[in-house]
Design a protein around this motif. Sequence first.
Motif, PDB file in Angstrom:
ATOM      1  N   GLY A   8       9.177  10.565   0.973  1.00 12.90           N
ATOM      2  CA  GLY A   8      10.338  11.243   0.400  1.00 12.90           C
ATOM      3  C   GLY A   8      11.565  10.363   0.476  1.00 12.90           C
ATOM      4  N   GLN A   9      12.677  10.893   0.018  1.00 10.01           N
ATOM      5  CA  GLN A   9      13.917  10.130  -0.033  1.00 10.01           C
ATOM      6  C   GLN A   9      14.581   9.963   1.329  1.00 10.01           C
ATOM      7  N   LYS A  10      14.266  10.843   2.267  1.00  3.90           N
ATOM      8  CA  LYS A  10      14.845  10.758   3.613  1.00  3.90           C
ATOM      9  C   LYS A  10      13.760  10.390   4.610  1.00  3.90           C
ATOM     10  N   PHE A  11      14.168   9.757   5.691  1.00  6.19           N
ATOM     11  CA  PHE A  11      13.225   9.378   6.742  1.00  6.19           C
ATOM     12  C   PHE A  11      13.114  10.544   7.714  1.00  6.19           C
ATOM     13  N   GLU A  12      12.320  11.579   7.314  1.00  5.68           N
ATOM     14  CA  GLU A  12      12.133  12.755   8.157  1.00  5.68           C
ATOM     15  C   GLU A  12      10.676  13.191   8.073  1.00  5.68           C
ATOM     16  N   ASN A  13      10.281  14.112   8.943  1.00  7.32           N
ATOM     17  CA  ASN A  13       8.877  14.534   9.047  1.00  7.32           C
ATOM     18  C   ASN A  13       7.979  13.313   9.247  1.00  7.32           C
ATOM     19  N   THR A  14       8.383  12.482  10.185  1.00 10.37           N
ATOM     20  CA  THR A  14       7.721  11.201  10.431  1.00 10.37           C
ATOM     21  C   THR A  14       6.404  11.388  11.179  1.00 10.37           C
ATOM     22  N   LEU A  15       5.404  10.649  10.729  1.00  8.95           N
ATOM     23  CA  LEU A  15       4.115  10.589  11.416  1.00  8.95           C
ATOM     24  C   LEU A  15       3.979   9.217  12.053  1.00  8.95           C
ATOM     25  N   GLU A  16       3.321   9.146  13.210  1.00  2.27           N
ATOM     26  CA  GLU A  16       3.145   7.873  13.905  1.00  2.27           C
ATOM     27  C   GLU A  16       1.674   7.490  13.921  1.00  2.27           C
ATOM     28  N   TYR A  17       1.422   6.199  13.669  1.00  6.79           N
ATOM     29  CA  TYR A  17       0.067   5.665  13.641  1.00  6.79           C
ATOM     30  C   TYR A  17       0.015   4.417  14.522  1.00  6.79           C
ATOM     31  N   ASP A  18      -0.890   4.427  15.506  1.00  4.72           N
ATOM     32  CA  ASP A  18      -1.100   3.236  16.327  1.00  4.72           C
ATOM     33  C   ASP A  18      -1.791   2.175  15.478  1.00  4.72           C
ATOM     34  N   MET A  19      -1.274   0.966  15.536  1.00  5.33           N
ATOM     35  CA  MET A  19      -1.828  -0.131  14.759  1.00  5.33           C
ATOM     36  C   MET A  19      -2.800  -0.930  15.615  1.00  5.33           C
ATOM     37  N   THR A  20      -3.751  -1.576  14.963  1.00  7.95           N
ATOM     38  CA  THR A  20      -4.737  -2.406  15.638  1.00  7.95           C
ATOM     39  C   THR A  20      -4.296  -3.860  15.603  1.00  7.95           C
ATOM     40  N   LYS A  21      -4.324  -4.518  16.753  1.00  2.24           N
ATOM     41  CA  LYS A  21      -3.955  -5.931  16.824  1.00  2.24           C
ATOM     42  C   LYS A  21      -5.069  -6.774  16.212  1.00  2.24           C
ATOM     43  N   SER A  52      -5.921 -11.004  14.467  1.00  2.00           N
ATOM     44  CA  SER A  52      -5.534 -12.411  14.638  1.00  2.00           C
ATOM     45  C   SER A  52      -4.297 -12.779  13.819  1.00  2.00           C
ATOM     46  N   THR A  53      -3.934 -11.916  12.870  1.00  2.00           N
ATOM     47  CA  THR A  53      -2.760 -12.209  12.026  1.00  2.00           C
ATOM     48  C   THR A  53      -1.630 -11.214  12.200  1.00  2.00           C
ATOM     49  N   GLY A  54      -1.669 -10.397  13.232  1.00  2.00           N
ATOM     50  CA  GLY A  54      -0.617  -9.403  13.475  1.00  2.00           C
ATOM     51  C   GLY A  54      -1.224  -8.061  13.820  1.00  2.00           C
ATOM     52  N   PHE A  55      -0.787  -7.016  13.107  1.00  2.52           N
ATOM     53  CA  PHE A  55      -1.262  -5.653  13.341  1.00  2.52           C
ATOM     54  C   PHE A  55      -1.579  -5.003  12.008  1.00  2.52           C
ATOM     55  N   GLU A  56      -2.513  -4.036  12.023  1.00  2.00           N
ATOM     56  CA  GLU A  56      -2.831  -3.333  10.784  1.00  2.00           C
ATOM     57  C   GLU A  56      -3.263  -1.903  11.075  1.00  2.00           C
ATOM     58  N   VAL A  57      -3.115  -1.063  10.044  1.00  2.00           N
ATOM     59  CA  VAL A  57      -3.546   0.329  10.125  1.00  2.00           C
ATOM     60  C   VAL A  57      -3.796   0.817   8.698  1.00  2.00           C
ATOM     61  N   ILE A  58      -4.766   1.705   8.548  1.00  2.00           N
ATOM     62  CA  ILE A  58      -5.011   2.365   7.270  1.00  2.00           C
ATOM     63  C   ILE A  58      -4.579   3.818   7.435  1.00  2.00           C
ATOM     64  N   ILE A  59      -3.721   4.280   6.510  1.00  2.00           N
ATOM     65  CA  ILE A  59      -3.183   5.637   6.627  1.00  2.00           C
ATOM     66  C   ILE A  59      -3.416   6.420   5.330  1.00  2.00           C
ATOM     67  N   PRO A  60      -3.450   7.755   5.436  1.00  2.00           N
ATOM     68  CA  PRO A  60      -3.553   8.575   4.229  1.00  2.00           C
ATOM     69  C   PRO A  60      -2.191   8.649   3.528  1.00  2.00           C
ATOM     70  N   VAL A  61      -2.225   8.701   2.202  1.00  2.00           N
ATOM     71  CA  VAL A  61      -0.992   8.864   1.419  1.00  2.00           C
ATOM     72  C   VAL A  61      -0.771  10.364   1.251  1.00  2.00           C
ATOM     73  N   GLN A  62       0.316  10.867   1.843  1.00  2.00           N
ATOM     74  CA  GLN A  62       0.590  12.306   1.838  1.00  2.00           C
ATOM     75  C   GLN A  62       0.972  12.837   0.452  1.00  2.00           C
ATOM     76  N   ASN A  63       1.808  12.070  -0.242  1.00  2.00           N
ATOM     77  CA  ASN A  63       2.201  12.459  -1.601  1.00  2.00           C
ATOM     78  C   ASN A  63       2.655  11.223  -2.360  1.00  2.00           C
ATOM     79  N   SER A  64       2.971  11.397  -3.619  1.00  2.00           N
ATOM     80  CA  SER A  64       3.289  10.239  -4.458  1.00  2.00           C
ATOM     81  C   SER A  64       4.762   9.851  -4.412  1.00  2.00           C
ATOM     82  N   ASP A  65       5.521  10.421  -3.504  1.00  2.00           N
ATOM     83  CA  ASP A  65       6.935  10.084  -3.352  1.00  2.00           C
ATOM     84  C   ASP A  65       7.074   8.743  -2.626  1.00  2.00           C
TER      85      ASP A  65
END
Length: 92
Positions: A51-64, A66-79
């Motif tokens: 959405g347009q505001k940074f609210e209703n935030t979800l947190e995802y632990d990322m996996t370390k 060799s090139t940094g960190f990554e995570v695969i997340i679901p797309v909640q909506n098309s905003d």
Amino acid sequence: MSNIIKNNEYLSNGVIINPPIASAGGKVKILYDGTLSKNGASQITAQVSFGQKFENTLEYDMTKTSTGFEVIIPVQNSDTMNVSFKDAFNNQ
């Protein structure tokens, strides 16, 4: 053109989102190798909202990787997807 500028800004800050444009109900992979990663963080959390505001935030632990960190997340909506990163000490 504005999406190209934003994508270059993300890349210069160590952030890659793939696919760059995702559909609601799909998934995106977020790769992070920015300041926190480069300064030795052992754990990174992606904070994500939609959405347009940074609210209703979800947190995802990322996996370390060799090139940094990554995570695969679901797309909640098309905003707009907003993402920030924090380490175990809440540095952002």
